[in-house]
Design a protein around this motif. Structure first.
Motif, PDB file in Angstrom:
ATOM      1  N   LEU B  13     -52.495 118.192  61.773  1.00 20.02           N
ATOM      2  CA  LEU B  13     -53.740 118.101  61.290  1.00 20.02           C
ATOM      3  C   LEU B  13     -54.259 118.400  59.934  1.00 20.02           C
ATOM      4  O   LEU B  13     -54.814 117.936  58.959  1.00 20.02           O
ATOM      5  N   TYR B  14     -53.505 119.735  59.378  1.00 15.57           N
ATOM      6  CA  TYR B  14     -53.548 120.185  58.139  1.00 15.57           C
ATOM      7  C   TYR B  14     -53.208 119.395  57.226  1.00 15.57           C
ATOM      8  O   TYR B  14     -53.592 119.172  56.177  1.00 15.57           O
ATOM      9  N   ASP B  15     -51.988 118.582  57.579  1.00 12.19           N
ATOM     10  CA  ASP B  15     -51.208 117.618  56.429  1.00 12.19           C
ATOM     11  C   ASP B  15     -52.164 116.407  56.569  1.00 12.19           C
ATOM     12  O   ASP B  15     -52.449 115.958  55.161  1.00 12.19           O
ATOM     13  N   LEU B  16     -52.661 115.935  57.433  1.00 16.80           N
ATOM     14  CA  LEU B  16     -53.295 114.811  57.488  1.00 16.80           C
ATOM     15  C   LEU B  16     -54.940 114.949  56.793  1.00 16.80           C
ATOM     16  O   LEU B  16     -55.096 113.992  56.039  1.00 16.80           O
ATOM     17  N   GLN B  17     -55.286 116.111  57.054  1.00 16.89           N
ATOM     18  CA  GLN B  17     -56.610 116.346  56.622  1.00 16.89           C
ATOM     19  C   GLN B  17     -56.593 116.055  54.882  1.00 16.89           C
ATOM     20  O   GLN B  17     -57.747 115.943  54.318  1.00 16.89           O
ATOM     21  N   LYS B  18     -55.576 116.564  54.398  1.00 13.45           N
ATOM     22  CA  LYS B  18     -55.355 116.505  53.027  1.00 13.45           C
ATOM     23  C   LYS B  18     -55.875 115.228  52.400  1.00 13.45           C
ATOM     24  O   LYS B  18     -56.362 115.081  51.404  1.00 13.45           O
ATOM     25  N   ASN B  19     -55.373 114.026  53.036  1.00 15.97           N
ATOM     26  CA  ASN B  19     -55.490 112.526  52.535  1.00 15.97           C
ATOM     27  C   ASN B  19     -56.836 112.275  53.118  1.00 15.97           C
ATOM     28  O   ASN B  19     -57.898 111.676  52.202  1.00 15.97           O
ATOM     29  N   LYS B  20     -57.338 112.798  54.172  1.00 14.04           N
ATOM     30  CA  LYS B  20     -58.563 111.828  54.613  1.00 14.04           C
ATOM     31  C   LYS B  20     -59.159 112.974  55.678  1.00 14.04           C
ATOM     32  O   LYS B  20     -58.328 113.468  56.663  1.00 14.04           O
ATOM     33  N   LYS B  21     -60.234 113.167  55.563  1.00 16.36           N
ATOM     34  CA  LYS B  21     -61.130 114.276  56.451  1.00 16.36           C
ATOM     35  C   LYS B  21     -62.427 113.519  56.971  1.00 16.36           C
ATOM     36  O   LYS B  21     -63.208 113.227  56.050  1.00 16.36           O
ATOM     37  N   PRO B  22     -62.694 113.626  58.150  1.00 15.40           N
ATOM     38  CA  PRO B  22     -61.987 114.019  59.372  1.00 15.40           C
ATOM     39  C   PRO B  22     -60.932 113.251  59.720  1.00 15.40           C
ATOM     40  O   PRO B  22     -60.692 111.941  59.285  1.00 15.40           O
ATOM     41  N   VAL B  23     -59.933 113.565  60.574  1.00 15.94           N
ATOM     42  CA  VAL B  23     -58.941 113.141  60.922  1.00 15.94           C
ATOM     43  C   VAL B  23     -59.080 112.388  62.311  1.00 15.94           C
ATOM     44  O   VAL B  23     -59.758 113.099  63.391  1.00 15.94           O
TER      45      VAL B  23
END
Lengths: 161, 161
Positions: B13-23
């Motif tokens: 989640l932490y990694d994906l959040q960087k690109n796009k939030k929310p996941v």
DNA sequence: ACTAATTTTTAGGTATGCCTAAATTATATT
DNA sequence: AATATAATTTAGGCATACCTAAAAATTAGT
């Protein structure tokens, strides 16, 4: 508790077998603090998969296949524990961590660690850099080099010297 | 595949959040090759346990609690990987093993490993004993000591020199 | 050898972490 | 704004690793 693996069971079987063969469901159950009924199921599975010979009410003994895995796993455990102790991890924690890591670690990593332990144990009392590491661990400081000859070489506190 | 832990999910989640939030569930599902429906369940659980904020159809974002664990886990991963690479384990395997070991290893072991990595990285190109270890790993032979002064000290190939 | 005590197994249950299929909600196209 | 498409959730299922309670087999005491 973490899900126990086949490796866990054959390893334990291997140890218990030394005292008494065959090993009964209760023997395992009492060591692992689980229900004997659960061990029966596990025995049935291990038997099906060829790791043990098991017959109803007759207990279990490792097959060659099972014993091979038990020995390999114990070897991994031993190496991991030795390695962690070299690093300065307490006996008990080293043992527990070894027990968990042994089931997940790649063969290549094991090979490197095995050689590393061998490399370190070559020096009686450990190589000098390991003392330096321990000093660093305690104090955060690096020991400055003051050597002038081979005899004091921090690397070669050599068994054959 | 091994049972995935909370740590696995918050880390991802932490990694994906960087690109796009929310996941969203699909983001996780496609990375892990599992069914989006399964991710919904996981989100519900993580939300209940306070690791993420999640609302139906709205995706997930880490809470402080979740982020703290994510960061701690990533740090463990990084240290483990660095350590394994020091030992000579291939990048890919180092990464995979780090990913598995990070969830089971004791804090004390992590502390020792962290310091060990620091200790080794203090020397540019690694300390000399590490070259010796690599030589030993390849050939099985130990390098004999031939040093006469500090400059050639196998331990102190020091960054500040 | 019979009965009591112990061990082991069977049968059925629970929680978890995944699945598929179908229903629902959100988004995109016109 | 209506509808088609895509994303998401719900509902129900499966396997695993354990559990408890009760049945069955073995072992021990007399």
């Amino acid at each position: 508790m973490r899900k126990r693996t086949i490796e866990d069971y054959v390893e334990l079987l291997y140890d218990l077998q030394k005292n008494k063969k065959p090993v009964h469901t209760n023997d395992i159950a009492s060591v692992l603090n689980i229900n004997p009924a659960s061990v029966t199921e596990i025995f049935q599975k291990l038997n099906n998969d060829g790791y043990i010979n098991y017959e109803k009410y007759g207990g279990a003994t490792l097959t060659q296949k099972g014993e091979k895995i038990a020995i390999a796993t114990k070897k991994k455990h031993d190496t991991l524990k030795k390695f962690l102790k070299i690093l300065g991890v307490d006996e008990k924690i080293a043992d527990m961590d070894a027990c968990k890591i042994e089931h997940v670690v790649d063969p290549m990593t094991m090979e490197k660690l095995t050689k590393f332990v061998e490399f370190v144990q070559r020096f009686k009392g450990g190589p000098r850099w390991l003392d330096h590491f321990k000093y660093f661990y305690e104090t955060g400081k690096y020991i400055e080099c003051t050597l002038i000859d081979t005899a004091k070489c921090p690397f070669h506190r050599h068994k054959s010297q």
